[in-house]
Design a protein around this motif. Structure first.
Motif, short mmCIF file in Angstrom:
data_model
loop_
_atom_site.label_atom_id
_atom_site.label_comp_id
_atom_site.label_asym_id
_atom_site.label_seq_id
_atom_site.Cartn_x
_atom_site.Cartn_y
_atom_site.Cartn_z
N ARG A 22 0.82 -1.21 0.00
CA ARG A 22 0.00 0.00 0.00
C ARG A 22 0.85 1.26 0.00
O ARG A 22 0.48 2.28 -0.57
CB ARG A 22 -0.93 0.03 1.22
CG ARG A 22 -2.31 -0.49 0.95
CD ARG A 22 -3.26 -0.18 2.10
NE ARG A 22 -2.87 -0.75 3.37
CZ ARG A 22 -3.03 -2.02 3.70
NH1 ARG A 22 -3.55 -2.89 2.86
NH2 ARG A 22 -2.65 -2.45 4.91
N SER A 23 1.98 1.18 0.64
CA SER A 23 2.87 2.34 0.71
C SER A 23 3.61 2.56 -0.60
O SER A 23 4.08 3.66 -0.87
CB SER A 23 3.86 2.17 1.85
OG SER A 23 4.64 3.32 2.00
N SER A 76 4.12 3.01 -4.68
CA SER A 76 3.46 3.95 -5.57
C SER A 76 3.95 3.71 -6.99
O SER A 76 4.96 3.03 -7.20
CB SER A 76 3.81 5.36 -5.11
OG SER A 76 3.53 6.31 -6.08
N ARG A 129 9.74 5.53 -4.66
CA ARG A 129 9.83 5.97 -3.27
C ARG A 129 11.01 5.27 -2.62
O ARG A 129 11.33 4.14 -2.95
CB ARG A 129 8.57 5.59 -2.49
CG ARG A 129 7.38 6.38 -2.88
CD ARG A 129 6.25 6.11 -1.93
NE ARG A 129 5.17 7.04 -2.22
CZ ARG A 129 4.03 7.04 -1.61
NH1 ARG A 129 3.81 6.18 -0.65
NH2 ARG A 129 3.10 7.91 -1.92
N ARG A 140 10.83 4.81 3.36
CA ARG A 140 9.46 5.35 3.47
C ARG A 140 8.45 4.22 3.55
O ARG A 140 7.51 4.25 4.35
CB ARG A 140 9.18 6.25 2.25
CG ARG A 140 7.75 6.65 2.04
CD ARG A 140 7.30 7.69 3.08
NE ARG A 140 5.91 8.00 2.95
CZ ARG A 140 5.41 8.98 2.22
NH1 ARG A 140 6.20 9.76 1.53
NH2 ARG A 140 4.12 9.18 2.18
N LEU A 141 8.62 3.19 2.69
CA LEU A 141 7.72 2.05 2.71
C LEU A 141 7.78 1.35 4.06
O LEU A 141 6.75 0.99 4.64
CB LEU A 141 8.06 1.07 1.60
CG LEU A 141 7.47 1.38 0.22
CD1 LEU A 141 8.03 2.65 -0.37
CD2 LEU A 141 7.71 0.21 -0.72
N ASP A 181 6.09 3.57 6.83
CA ASP A 181 4.63 3.55 6.71
C ASP A 181 4.07 2.21 7.20
O ASP A 181 3.09 2.18 7.94
CB ASP A 181 4.20 3.77 5.26
CG ASP A 181 4.41 5.20 4.79
OD1 ASP A 181 4.72 6.09 5.61
OD2 ASP A 181 4.29 5.42 3.56
N ALA A 182 4.68 1.12 6.79
CA ALA A 182 4.20 -0.21 7.18
C ALA A 182 4.37 -0.43 8.69
O ALA A 182 3.49 -0.99 9.35
CB ALA A 182 4.90 -1.30 6.39
N GLU A 186 1.61 1.30 10.49
CA GLU A 186 0.34 0.58 10.34
C GLU A 186 0.29 -0.71 11.15
O GLU A 186 -0.75 -1.09 11.67
CB GLU A 186 0.13 0.27 8.85
CG GLU A 186 -1.20 -0.33 8.54
CD GLU A 186 -1.45 -0.50 7.06
OE1 GLU A 186 -2.21 -1.43 6.71
OE2 GLU A 186 -0.92 0.28 6.26
#
Length: 88
Positions: free
Chosen positions: A39-40, A42, A46, A50-51, A54-55, A58
Motif C-alpha cells: 500500500r505504501s 506507488s 519511493r 518510506r515504505l 509507513d508499514a 500501520e
C-alpha cells in the motif's frame, strides 16, 4: 541503518526472535504486513525507508517488537519475487 544491498534497503537481517514473532503471528498477520508494504508503494519511485516506516506505523499494534530490519527483509523478498521493483 548500516550497510545496504543493491536495492538500497538496509542489509541487516532480522533476529531469530523477530522471525519467530512474525511466524507465530500467523499467515493473516504476515499477509497484512505485506499488504501494508504494498500500500505504501506507488507508481512513482519511493525510498524503501518510506515504505518501511509507513508499514511499521500501520502494523505497530500487531507487531510492536518487530524492528525495521524485518520489514527491510520482507521488502527484499517482495523485490526478489518480482512483486515490487527496486532501483538504486
Amino acid at each position: 541503518m548500516s550497510g545496504s544491498d543493491s536495492f538500497g534497503i538496509a542489509d541487516e537481517s532480522p533476529t531469530e526472535e523477530e522471525l519467530a514473532i512474525v511466524r507465530d503471528a500467523g499467515p493473516e498477520v504476515q499477509d497484512r504486513l505485506d499488504a501494508a508494504l504494498l500500500r505504501s508503494a506507488s507508481s512513482t519511485w519511493r525510498k524503501m525507508a518510506r515504505l518501511v516506516a509507513d508499514a511499521m506505523t500501520e502494523m505497530e499494534s500487531l507487531l510492536p517488537t518487530v524492528s525495521y530490519s524485518y520489514y527491510g527483509y520482507r521488502l527484499r523478498q517482495l523485490v526478489e519475487a518480482g512483486i515490487l521493483e527496486a532501483r538504486g
